[in-house]
Enzyme design. Structure first.
Site, PDB file in Angstrom:
ATOM      1  N   CYS A   3       0.856  -1.190   0.000  1.00  0.00           N
ATOM      2  CA  CYS A   3       0.000   0.000   0.000  1.00  0.00           C
ATOM      3  C   CYS A   3       0.889   1.236   0.000  1.00  0.00           C
ATOM      4  O   CYS A   3       1.684   1.450   0.921  1.00  0.00           O
ATOM      5  CB  CYS A   3      -0.909  -0.013   1.231  1.00  0.00           C
ATOM      6  SG  CYS A   3      -1.798   1.536   1.447  1.00  0.00           S
ATOM      7  N   CYS A   6       0.492   3.461   3.119  1.00  0.00           N
ATOM      8  CA  CYS A   6       1.161   2.887   4.295  1.00  0.00           C
ATOM      9  C   CYS A   6       2.669   3.137   4.219  1.00  0.00           C
ATOM     10  O   CYS A   6       3.309   3.421   5.246  1.00  0.00           O
ATOM     11  CB  CYS A   6       0.882   1.392   4.395  1.00  0.00           C
ATOM     12  SG  CYS A   6      -0.723   0.965   5.106  1.00  0.00           S
ATOM     13  N   ASP A  29      -0.767  16.486  -2.784  1.00  0.00           N
ATOM     14  CA  ASP A  29      -1.024  15.493  -3.830  1.00  0.00           C
ATOM     15  C   ASP A  29       0.024  15.642  -4.932  1.00  0.00           C
ATOM     16  O   ASP A  29       0.380  16.749  -5.336  1.00  0.00           O
ATOM     17  CB  ASP A  29      -2.437  15.681  -4.398  1.00  0.00           C
ATOM     18  CG  ASP A  29      -2.889  14.474  -5.195  1.00  0.00           C
ATOM     19  OD1 ASP A  29      -3.798  13.768  -4.724  1.00  0.00           O
ATOM     20  OD2 ASP A  29      -2.333  14.221  -6.285  1.00  0.00           O
ATOM     21  N   HIS A  45      -4.281   1.603   8.454  1.00  0.00           N
ATOM     22  CA  HIS A  45      -4.840   1.247   7.146  1.00  0.00           C
ATOM     23  C   HIS A  45      -6.293   0.806   7.237  1.00  0.00           C
ATOM     24  O   HIS A  45      -6.625  -0.131   7.953  1.00  0.00           O
ATOM     25  CB  HIS A  45      -4.020   0.123   6.490  1.00  0.00           C
ATOM     26  CG  HIS A  45      -4.533  -0.240   5.123  1.00  0.00           C
ATOM     27  ND1 HIS A  45      -4.014   0.313   3.980  1.00  0.00           N
ATOM     28  CD2 HIS A  45      -5.543  -1.036   4.731  1.00  0.00           C
ATOM     29  CE1 HIS A  45      -4.682  -0.149   2.940  1.00  0.00           C
ATOM     30  NE2 HIS A  45      -5.609  -0.971   3.371  1.00  0.00           N
ATOM     31  N   ASN A  82     -13.077  10.063  -2.185  1.00  0.00           N
ATOM     32  CA  ASN A  82     -13.500   9.158  -3.257  1.00  0.00           C
ATOM     33  C   ASN A  82     -13.591   7.749  -2.685  1.00  0.00           C
ATOM     34  O   ASN A  82     -12.658   7.288  -2.009  1.00  0.00           O
ATOM     35  CB  ASN A  82     -12.503   9.204  -4.404  1.00  0.00           C
ATOM     36  CG  ASN A  82     -12.453  10.567  -5.060  1.00  0.00           C
ATOM     37  OD1 ASN A  82     -13.449  11.291  -5.070  1.00  0.00           O
ATOM     38  ND2 ASN A  82     -11.300  10.934  -5.588  1.00  0.00           N
ATOM     39  N   GLY A  88     -13.913   7.054  -8.599  1.00  0.00           N
ATOM     40  CA  GLY A  88     -12.654   7.775  -8.756  1.00  0.00           C
ATOM     41  C   GLY A  88     -11.566   7.420  -7.775  1.00  0.00           C
ATOM     42  O   GLY A  88     -10.498   8.045  -7.796  1.00  0.00           O
ATOM     43  N   HIS A  93      -6.356   3.203   0.387  1.00  0.00           N
ATOM     44  CA  HIS A  93      -6.054   3.516   1.792  1.00  0.00           C
ATOM     45  C   HIS A  93      -6.795   4.840   2.016  1.00  0.00           C
ATOM     46  O   HIS A  93      -6.539   5.821   1.294  1.00  0.00           O
ATOM     47  CB  HIS A  93      -4.541   3.645   1.981  1.00  0.00           C
ATOM     48  CG  HIS A  93      -4.089   4.013   3.362  1.00  0.00           C
ATOM     49  ND1 HIS A  93      -3.092   3.330   4.047  1.00  0.00           N
ATOM     50  CD2 HIS A  93      -4.466   5.026   4.196  1.00  0.00           C
ATOM     51  CE1 HIS A  93      -2.884   3.895   5.219  1.00  0.00           C
ATOM     52  NE2 HIS A  93      -3.710   4.933   5.340  1.00  0.00           N
ATOM     53  N   HIS A  95      -8.312   8.295   2.471  1.00  0.00           N
ATOM     54  CA  HIS A  95      -7.701   9.629   2.437  1.00  0.00           C
ATOM     55  C   HIS A  95      -8.740  10.667   2.088  1.00  0.00           C
ATOM     56  O   HIS A  95      -9.651  10.419   1.298  1.00  0.00           O
ATOM     57  CB  HIS A  95      -6.542   9.693   1.429  1.00  0.00           C
ATOM     58  CG  HIS A  95      -6.913   9.254   0.055  1.00  0.00           C
ATOM     59  ND1 HIS A  95      -7.008   7.925  -0.290  1.00  0.00           N
ATOM     60  CD2 HIS A  95      -7.235   9.957  -1.053  1.00  0.00           C
ATOM     61  CE1 HIS A  95      -7.372   7.823  -1.564  1.00  0.00           C
ATOM     62  NE2 HIS A  95      -7.527   9.049  -2.055  1.00  0.00           N
ATOM     63  N   HIS A  97      -9.259  14.420   0.359  1.00  0.00           N
ATOM     64  CA  HIS A  97      -8.678  15.458  -0.485  1.00  0.00           C
ATOM     65  C   HIS A  97      -9.165  16.809   0.032  1.00  0.00           C
ATOM     66  O   HIS A  97     -10.368  16.999   0.220  1.00  0.00           O
ATOM     67  CB  HIS A  97      -9.173  15.340  -1.932  1.00  0.00           C
ATOM     68  CG  HIS A  97      -8.776  14.090  -2.644  1.00  0.00           C
ATOM     69  ND1 HIS A  97      -7.762  14.047  -3.567  1.00  0.00           N
ATOM     70  CD2 HIS A  97      -9.283  12.830  -2.587  1.00  0.00           C
ATOM     71  CE1 HIS A  97      -7.664  12.817  -4.059  1.00  0.00           C
ATOM     72  NE2 HIS A  97      -8.568  12.054  -3.485  1.00  0.00           N
TER      73      HIS A  97
HETATM   74  P1  5GP Z   1      -7.939   8.873  -5.170  1.00  0.00           P
HETATM   75  O1  5GP Z   1      -7.941   8.867  -6.679  1.00  0.00           O
HETATM   76  O2  5GP Z   1      -7.703   7.463  -4.652  1.00  0.00           O
HETATM   77  O3  5GP Z   1      -9.105   9.529  -4.537  1.00  0.00           O
HETATM   78  O4  5GP Z   1      -6.715   9.760  -4.757  1.00  0.00           O
HETATM   79  C1  5GP Z   1      -5.403   9.293  -4.715  1.00  0.00           C
HETATM   80  C2  5GP Z   1      -4.523  10.493  -4.899  1.00  0.00           C
HETATM   81  O5  5GP Z   1      -3.214  10.146  -4.474  1.00  0.00           O
HETATM   82  C3  5GP Z   1      -4.409  10.982  -6.342  1.00  0.00           C
HETATM   83  O6  5GP Z   1      -4.889  12.317  -6.427  1.00  0.00           O
HETATM   84  C4  5GP Z   1      -2.907  10.873  -6.653  1.00  0.00           C
HETATM   85  O7  5GP Z   1      -2.430  11.949  -7.419  1.00  0.00           O
HETATM   86  C5  5GP Z   1      -2.285  10.826  -5.275  1.00  0.00           C
HETATM   87  N1  5GP Z   1      -1.057  10.052  -5.173  1.00  0.00           N
HETATM   88  C6  5GP Z   1      -0.864   8.787  -5.640  1.00  0.00           C
HETATM   89  N2  5GP Z   1       0.376   8.372  -5.342  1.00  0.00           N
HETATM   90  C7  5GP Z   1       0.981   9.392  -4.670  1.00  0.00           C
HETATM   91  C8  5GP Z   1       2.286   9.557  -4.105  1.00  0.00           C
HETATM   92  O8  5GP Z   1       3.143   8.679  -4.145  1.00  0.00           O
HETATM   93  N3  5GP Z   1       2.550  10.743  -3.487  1.00  0.00           N
HETATM   94  C9  5GP Z   1       1.617  11.735  -3.410  1.00  0.00           C
HETATM   95  N4  5GP Z   1       1.974  12.858  -2.790  1.00  0.00           N
HETATM   96  N5  5GP Z   1       0.380  11.610  -3.932  1.00  0.00           N
HETATM   97  C10 5GP Z   1       0.063  10.459  -4.556  1.00  0.00           C
HETATM   98 ZN    ZN Z   2      -2.403   1.473   3.625  1.00  0.00          ZN
END
Ligand code: 5GP
Ligand code: ZN
Length: 104
Positions: A3, A6, A29, A45, A82, A88, A93, A95, A97
């Site tokens: 992950c 994680c 991000d 997690h 999301n 989306g 894990h 999170h 935004h």
């Molecule tokens: P999701 O699409 O799951 O709602 O959001 C995941 C977010 O994590 C995306 O906006 C993506 O740009 C961001 N993201 C993915 N991998 C990394 C990373 O290694 N570092 C950072 N800072 N952001 C990440």
């Molecule tokens: Zn995780």
């Protein structure tokens, strides 16, 4: 478990943190969708917010959301979780935004 969040929580990538408390961390991000695009991530997690039911984790997560959003934005922002691939989610894990067009 493989992950990426994680691993960020564990400090494996040396990600610069915007904030941290006992239960959560925050960082920018990597692919910003707004002028300010910050993620706030529980340290423990769970796959998505629908699975997040630990009261201490929820409190810690929202305390950090309030702190970082007040420090990094002008007070106007969107808060988005999301949940599920169709809606989306790409990192499974939990999170939040924080998205804003106005910096503090
Ligand atoms: P999701 O699409 O799951 O709602 O959001 C995941 C977010 O994590 C995306 O906006 C993506 O740009 C961001 N993201 C993915 N991998 C990394 C990373 O290694 N570092 C950072 N800072 N952001 C990440
Ligand atoms: Zn995780």
């Amino acid at each position: 478990m493989d992950c990426i969040f994680c691993k960020i929580v564990a400090g494996e990538f040396g990600t610069e943190l915007l904030g941290e408390n006992e239960h959560a961390i925050s960082f920018r991000d990597i692919n910003p969708q707004a002028k300010i695009h910050i993620l706030v991530v529980p340290k423990a997690h769970t796959s998505d917010v629908s699975k997040l039911d630990d009261p201490d984790t929820l409190t810690g997560l929202f305390e950090l959301i309030r702190k970082v959003s007040s420090e990094q934005t002008d007070g106007q922002f969107r808060l988005q979780f999301n949940t599920g691939e169709r809606e989306g989610q790409s990192v499974f894990h939990t999170h939040a935004h924080i998205l804003s067009q106005g910096a503090a």
